[in-house]
Write a protein that holds these residues in place. Structure first.
Motif, PDB file in Angstrom:
ATOM      1  N   PRO A 113       0.892  -1.190  -0.185  1.00 41.22           N
ATOM      2  CA  PRO A 113       0.036   0.109   0.154  1.00 41.22           C
ATOM      3  C   PRO A 113       0.919   1.337  -0.024  1.00 41.22           C
ATOM      4  O   PRO A 113       0.503   2.253  -0.531  1.00 41.22           O
ATOM      5  CB  PRO A 113      -0.881  -0.104   1.204  1.00 41.22           C
ATOM      6  CG  PRO A 113      -0.209  -1.127   2.099  1.00 41.22           C
ATOM      7  CD  PRO A 113       0.379  -2.152   1.176  1.00 41.22           C
ATOM      8  N   GLU A 116       2.108   1.733  -3.567  1.00 38.69           N
ATOM      9  CA  GLU A 116       0.908   2.176  -4.529  1.00 38.69           C
ATOM     10  C   GLU A 116       0.349   3.718  -4.152  1.00 38.69           C
ATOM     11  O   GLU A 116       0.028   4.484  -5.057  1.00 38.69           O
ATOM     12  CB  GLU A 116      -0.417   1.314  -4.001  1.00 38.69           C
ATOM     13  CG  GLU A 116      -0.387   0.059  -4.895  1.00 38.69           C
ATOM     14  CD  GLU A 116      -1.688  -0.490  -5.032  1.00 38.69           C
ATOM     15  OE1 GLU A 116      -2.522  -0.220  -4.242  1.00 38.69           O
ATOM     16  OE2 GLU A 116      -1.828  -1.646  -5.478  1.00 38.69           O
ATOM     17  N   GLU A 117       0.690   4.295  -2.884  1.00 37.63           N
ATOM     18  CA  GLU A 117       0.335   5.440  -2.644  1.00 37.63           C
ATOM     19  C   GLU A 117       1.315   6.330  -3.078  1.00 37.63           C
ATOM     20  O   GLU A 117       1.028   7.473  -3.956  1.00 37.63           O
ATOM     21  CB  GLU A 117       0.399   5.667  -1.099  1.00 37.63           C
ATOM     22  CG  GLU A 117      -0.252   7.047  -0.851  1.00 37.63           C
ATOM     23  CD  GLU A 117      -0.014   7.462   0.604  1.00 37.63           C
ATOM     24  OE1 GLU A 117       0.233   6.599   1.525  1.00 37.63           O
ATOM     25  OE2 GLU A 117       0.199   8.691   0.975  1.00 37.63           O
ATOM     26  N   MET A 121       0.716   9.603  -5.878  1.00 40.39           N
ATOM     27  CA  MET A 121       0.985  10.768  -5.545  1.00 40.39           C
ATOM     28  C   MET A 121       2.384  11.311  -6.171  1.00 40.39           C
ATOM     29  O   MET A 121       2.518  12.700  -6.279  1.00 40.39           O
ATOM     30  CB  MET A 121       1.134  10.941  -4.019  1.00 40.39           C
ATOM     31  CG  MET A 121      -0.068  10.602  -3.245  1.00 40.39           C
ATOM     32  SD  MET A 121      -1.260  11.717  -3.653  1.00 40.39           S
ATOM     33  CE  MET A 121      -2.649  11.047  -3.074  1.00 40.39           C
ATOM     34  N   PHE A 122       3.271  10.331  -6.474  1.00 38.75           N
ATOM     35  CA  PHE A 122       4.434  11.152  -6.985  1.00 38.75           C
ATOM     36  C   PHE A 122       4.682  10.755  -8.560  1.00 38.75           C
ATOM     37  O   PHE A 122       5.836  11.003  -9.065  1.00 38.75           O
ATOM     38  CB  PHE A 122       5.701  10.816  -6.087  1.00 38.75           C
ATOM     39  CG  PHE A 122       5.841  11.218  -4.785  1.00 38.75           C
ATOM     40  CD1 PHE A 122       6.588  12.524  -4.838  1.00 38.75           C
ATOM     41  CD2 PHE A 122       5.350  10.971  -3.740  1.00 38.75           C
ATOM     42  CE1 PHE A 122       6.590  13.191  -3.545  1.00 38.75           C
ATOM     43  CE2 PHE A 122       5.438  11.703  -2.506  1.00 38.75           C
ATOM     44  CZ  PHE A 122       6.073  12.670  -2.593  1.00 38.75           C
ATOM     45  N   ASN A 139      -6.913   5.503  -7.162  1.00 37.55           N
ATOM     46  CA  ASN A 139      -7.716   5.305  -6.356  1.00 37.55           C
ATOM     47  C   ASN A 139      -8.037   6.421  -5.230  1.00 37.55           C
ATOM     48  O   ASN A 139      -9.250   6.956  -5.181  1.00 37.55           O
ATOM     49  CB  ASN A 139      -7.528   4.001  -5.578  1.00 37.55           C
ATOM     50  CG  ASN A 139      -7.801   2.650  -6.114  1.00 37.55           C
ATOM     51  OD1 ASN A 139      -8.467   2.762  -7.074  1.00 37.55           O
ATOM     52  ND2 ASN A 139      -7.296   1.694  -5.630  1.00 37.55           N
ATOM     53  N   ARG A 140      -6.988   6.958  -4.771  1.00 41.84           N
ATOM     54  CA  ARG A 140      -7.024   8.130  -3.764  1.00 41.84           C
ATOM     55  C   ARG A 140      -7.696   9.401  -4.742  1.00 41.84           C
ATOM     56  O   ARG A 140      -8.487  10.253  -4.405  1.00 41.84           O
ATOM     57  CB  ARG A 140      -5.863   8.328  -3.266  1.00 41.84           C
ATOM     58  CG  ARG A 140      -5.474   7.657  -2.177  1.00 41.84           C
ATOM     59  CD  ARG A 140      -4.477   8.059  -1.402  1.00 41.84           C
ATOM     60  NE  ARG A 140      -4.328   7.233  -0.183  1.00 41.84           N
ATOM     61  CZ  ARG A 140      -3.725   6.588  -0.045  1.00 41.84           C
ATOM     62  NH1 ARG A 140      -3.375   5.594  -1.108  1.00 41.84           N
ATOM     63  NH2 ARG A 140      -3.545   5.510   1.139  1.00 41.84           N
ATOM     64  N   LEU A 141      -7.106   9.460  -6.050  1.00 46.22           N
ATOM     65  CA  LEU A 141      -7.398  10.721  -6.629  1.00 46.22           C
ATOM     66  C   LEU A 141      -8.472  10.304  -7.678  1.00 46.22           C
ATOM     67  O   LEU A 141      -8.778   9.191  -7.954  1.00 46.22           O
ATOM     68  CB  LEU A 141      -6.131  11.182  -7.626  1.00 46.22           C
ATOM     69  CG  LEU A 141      -4.893  11.452  -6.821  1.00 46.22           C
ATOM     70  CD1 LEU A 141      -3.903  11.631  -7.965  1.00 46.22           C
ATOM     71  CD2 LEU A 141      -5.303  12.531  -5.990  1.00 46.22           C
ATOM     72  N   PRO A 149       0.198  15.007  -7.222  1.00 51.51           N
ATOM     73  CA  PRO A 149       0.077  16.296  -6.626  1.00 51.51           C
ATOM     74  C   PRO A 149       1.121  16.497  -5.378  1.00 51.51           C
ATOM     75  O   PRO A 149       1.399  17.673  -5.267  1.00 51.51           O
ATOM     76  CB  PRO A 149      -1.357  15.832  -5.614  1.00 51.51           C
ATOM     77  CG  PRO A 149      -2.031  14.621  -6.564  1.00 51.51           C
ATOM     78  CD  PRO A 149      -0.991  14.263  -7.330  1.00 51.51           C
TER      79      PRO A 149
END
Lengths: 179, 360, 378
Positions: A113, A116-117, A121-122, A139-141, A149
């Motif tokens: 995880p 994946e984050e 994000m990067f 998924n987050r975005l 971001p």
């Protein structure tokens, strides 16, 4: 824990993998800077190391510092209670593009995880075998979101689908208002 | 026959002067409608209010206190809100069909509802079994209502309701037989007349086996109709209430009220069978009958019966509020492996007791 | 984050997707279940519905604002997010925290832990459909929220800690009130045990359900009460003491499997109940040792700018190890604040141990994990 002995052991297994050792804050005494291409081998060596037994990837942190992406692995052992920080850096081919970085999810499954984050994000694509696969799971975005971001050169869109906003997210403005 | 049994309803009709001469079927219809409107619906409102208020007291909170004095109009407010709720999804024709089957099965039991010696519309040798027939049809209707929904909660809810009904009906029927063995008949009037006002004459205290039969009867009713705390079939936390998960607004209130009606009816039957029915003290009933004050007698009997029923319902609700909901496999296990053996033992014991008395 | 179990897809299984909003889920997330009858054969977890861009928001605002943002890391227990950030920043800036502030921080952290565990019990009771205990628990948590209101003026988002101390001193009589609340909850715990913990119906629902193997705990990186219930003894308060936890005598409870087996849902429940008792013991000890003095390092003011450097701080939140990697480049805003939250590991473990349980047990198992989606998604 003998820092120098560990480094020499690692140097024996992966020649040229370790770049340097440095202090990290006050709580983590040692951080080892390693070659990005040697991450998987060093990770395996640290996990298998009989003295350290670093079986737990506590945290994976990505920091962008002066256009360089620094990936930091905070390692810990539940058996020997040792802890260690290893760090590697990478630079994207062109600004704003995704790039590959070796993954450790097969060595430390709890890293999945976190990796994946970082992918979302990067825009760092963590891959197992250095094969080219640019598929970032979003998924987050929201779907169709462009850009990564948490990068420093990220510009907030003024419009996303049918949502518009006019608030300035420029960091220099923020600085002025705060000071 | 008709005139005697319908005397209560005729008394009601006579008080409305323009209905003096109407045929028997119209009497029956009127009886059903007035029972529904004057007994069932107000009981539902009262139970909702009592349940909410008493639960609130138990749970260290206030409960309804805005609609009317002490929140007494809250059931009405709830009803009005539910009636004007819009459905978020179109209902399919299958849902309509099975909801009406379910509703018809439920309210067909109105005709056999024992509400006092003056208000027995159908009082045959087999009348005590008719509610079971309805309960099984109801379970079938509910199951198909669940299966007709194209969603997983509905399917599971339907199957669970069917499983619970099957598991619960066996011990319930055996427990009913225990009462029949004591009374010698399954007529409501005879089942009631073998008891008296004093609790010591009530069936559930007549011997230990009848007591077991009473406990089994009440608990298997909870299983049969999926009433809390044995309501795994309509569990809220995993399948959103199962069958009712895709019902909205008016349909949901119809379904919910149906569930209340099942609980209410079951409690009435339990009171009639085991808890002294509508028997009044000190020859009051005979005295009123001699004076031909039938309407007054019927009202007092009804109030006494409903008071006991509400007490039983509130007791069950109290237990349900405190205890966790059981899982559906645990409920069916309990019904087959615990309630059924106990009900059979109670039947054997009750038969021996009845035979002993016959020899004496 | 999508976590997919590796088993192959079978055509004879029912597919049931629940979420993002569902009564069996503690917070917005999505489960893709493959069901064999009513038994879960396979499970996929998808989260990310509560992503608020907290780390990015911290970078866009001055250092002081980051504390307010950290309140929302986990809205239920705001103090832990603030605390971990303050610890990291104090490490970079080599800020000395006065002892009185340390004690106030411990008191707030332990009160938050009790409050969080009470909410955990509420979720557990809701999952099994036991209504009465829910209201009892919430009534008692109100007392703790009252204490927060007394000390910080807010009940949830405290925004109370500062770099180098706390924003205000505690008032007279606060310590006594903390002890009163402890006494109250100690009495109430007996009540909870009578009505709920050892209720037969609850034991039937929660024991032997959702057992987490110690191997799974290690491979998924689970920490906190969930890991300790499975027998893994790791608590940051003991292993890497911070804010002076090493000066107090307390024990870390481990799962004993009283209701069923070690590591089942009931064991996790019992362990949190014991942690409440432990926290109250700790509060009692701390309350005797609150020194008179400063509550804030005087050198640190509103415009304090953190010197360049980086640090990694970790604390034991109510859910497990909460880590915070802070990087400063000497500018008025943080360069990077990265958070390691315990719920991520819990989510990772879900697909690997829920297969084989009934769907009615799914709410119980999810509630027993004490998932904080807000902190997992950030």
């Amino acid at each position: 824990m003998d820092k120098n002995a560990l480094v020499s052991r690692l140097n024996k297994i992966i020649p040229g993998g370790v770049l340097e050792t440095r202090r990290f804050g006050r709580s983590e005494n040692t951080s080892i800077w390693i070659e990005a291409q040697a991450v998987q081998k060093i990770a395996m060596a640290l996990k298998m190391d009989t003295e350290m037994k670093l079986d737990w990837l506590e945290n994976l942190s990505v920091v962008e510092f002066e256009k360089v992406f620094i990936v930091t692995y905070f390692l810990r052992s539940l058996i020997t209670r040792h802890s260690l920080v290893i760090r590697a850096s990478a630079v994207p081919v062109s600004p704003g593009s995704e790039f590959l970085f070796p993954s450790v999810r097969n060595i430390w499954p709890m890293g999945l995880p976190m990796e994946e984050e970082a992918e979302e994000m990067f825009g760092i694509v963590f891959s197992l075998n250095n094969e080219t696969q640019f598929q970032v799971k979003v998924n987050r975005l929201p779907e169709n979101w462009k850009g990564f971001p948490l990068r420093k050169d990220y510009v907030f869109p003024s419009q996303f689908e049918d949502i518009t906003h006019s608030r300035s997210f420029n960091k220099s403005n923020q600085k002025k208002s705060s000071l | 026959m008709m005139s005697e049994q319908n005397s209560w309803i005729i008394a009601w009709c006579n008080s409305i002067s323009f209905l003096s001469e109407i045929p028997g079927w119209a009497h029956a219809l009127l009886a059903l409608i007035s029972t529904y409107c004057l007994v069932i619906v107000p009981s539902g409102a009262l139970m909702v209010y009592l349940d909410r208020k008493i639960s609130a007291d138990l749970q260290a909170r206030v409960g309804p206190n805005r609609a009317g004095p002490a929140g007494i109009l809250q059931p009405l407010a709830d009803l009005l809100k539910l009636l004007q709720k819009e459905a978020t999804k179109e209902s399919s024709w299958r849902q309509n069909v099975w909801l009406s089957v379910h509703t018809m099965a439920l309210y067909s039991t109105l005709a056999v509802m024992p509400l006092g010696s003056m208000a027995l519309l159908v009082d045959t040798e087999m009348s005590a079994f008719i509610p079971f027939w309805s309960a099984l049809v109801l379970a079938l209707g509910t199951m198909l209502l669940g299966l007709s929904q194209d969603s997983v909660p509905g399917w599971f809810g339907g199957i669970r309701v069917a499983a619970q009904t099957l598991a619960g009906s066996f011990p319930a029927l055996i427990a009913l037989l225990c009462v029949g063995v004591r009374a010698g008949n399954f007529r409501w009037s005879i089942l009631a007349n073998c008891q008296d006002f004093s609790p010591w004459s009530w069936t559930f205290l007549s011997n230990p086996f009848q007591f077991i039969a009473f406990i089994v009867f009440v608990m298997s009713g909870l299983v049969l109709l999926a009433i809390p705390p044995l309501d795994g079939g309509v569990s809220m936390s995993d399948i959103h209430g199962g069958v009712s998960s895709h019902l909205f607004g008016r349909r949901l209130s119809l379904f919910r009220f149906g569930r209340f009606f099942g609980f209410f009816f079951w409690s009435i039957i339990a009171v009639v069978l085991f808890l002294g029915a509508w028997k009044l003290p000190l020859q009051v009933s005979e005295g009123l009958r001699a004076q031909e004050a039938f309407r007054f007698l019927a009202t007092i009997e009804l109030i006494w019966l409903l008071a006991k029923t509400f007490f039983l319902m509130l007791f069950i609700t109290w237990v349900a509020r405190v205890n966790p909901r059981s899982r559906v496999d645990q409920i069916t296990d309990f019904a087959w492996k615990v309630l059924s053996p106990f009900s059979l033992a109670a039947l054997v014991g009750a038969s021996i007791c009845a035979g002993w008395k016959a020899f004496l | 984050m999508t976590i997919i179990s590796s088993e192959p897809v079978r055509a004879d299984l029912t597919l049931w997707e629940i979420g993002p909003y569902h009564s069996s889920l503690p917070a917005p997330m999505r489960l893709k279940l493959r069901l064999d009858g009513e038994i879960i054969a396979q499970c996929e977890v998808e989260t990310g519905y509560l992503h608020r861009g907290l780390e990015k928001a911290c970078e866009l605002h001055p250092w002081r604002a980051a504390i307010a943002y950290m309140d929302h890391l986990d809205p239920e227990v705001a103090i832990f997010g603030e605390l971990v950030l303050c610890l990291a920043v104090e490490e970079i800036g080599e800020i000395i925290v006065p002892p009185r502030a340390q004690r106030i921080r411990i008191i707030l952290a332990e009160l938050s832990r009790i409050s969080a565990h009470l909410v955990f019990m509420v979720r557990m009771a809701k999952a099994v459909g036991s209504e009465t205990i829910v209201h009892y628990l919430l009534r008692d948590r109100e007392r703790i929220l009252d204490l927060f209101e007394l000390v910080a003026g807010a009940r949830f988002s405290l925004n109370f800690l500062r770099f180098g101390g706390v924003s205000a001193d505690i008032t007279d009589g606060f310590i006594e009130r903390v002890l009163d609340v402890c006494d109250l909850i100690r009495i109430r715990i007996k009540e909870y045990n009578d009505i709920f913990t050892f209720n037969y119906g609850f034991l039937k629902r929660s024991s032997f359900v959702g057992k987490i193997d110690p191997i799974l705990v290690k491979s998924s990186g689970m920490t906190g009460p969930n890991a300790r219930a499975s027998g893994i003894s790791f608590d940051v308060r003991k292993d890497m003491p911070y804010i002076g936890y090493d000066q107090f005598d307390f024990e870390i409870p481990l799962g004993r499997g009283e209701g069923g087996i070690v590591g089942d849902a009931h064991d996790r429940f019992l362990l949190r109940l014991r942690e409440i008792t432990q926290s109250m013991e700790l509060l009692k000890q701390v309350s005797d040792h609150v020194p008179i003095g400063e509550f804030q390092n005087e050198k640190i003011d509103k415009e304090y700018i953190v010197p360049p450097g980086e640090a990694y701080a970790r604390i034991e939140s109510s859910r497990g190890l909460l880590g915070c990697h802070v990087v400063s480049d000497g500018s008025p805003c943080p360069s990077r604040i990265q958070l390691r939250t315990p719920s991520v590991a819990n989510l990772l473990a879900i697909p690997q141990f829920v297969s084989g349980i009934r769907i009615e047990d799914l709410p119980v198992v999810l509630a027993s994990l004490d998932l904080g989606i807000a902190e997992a998604d950030r």
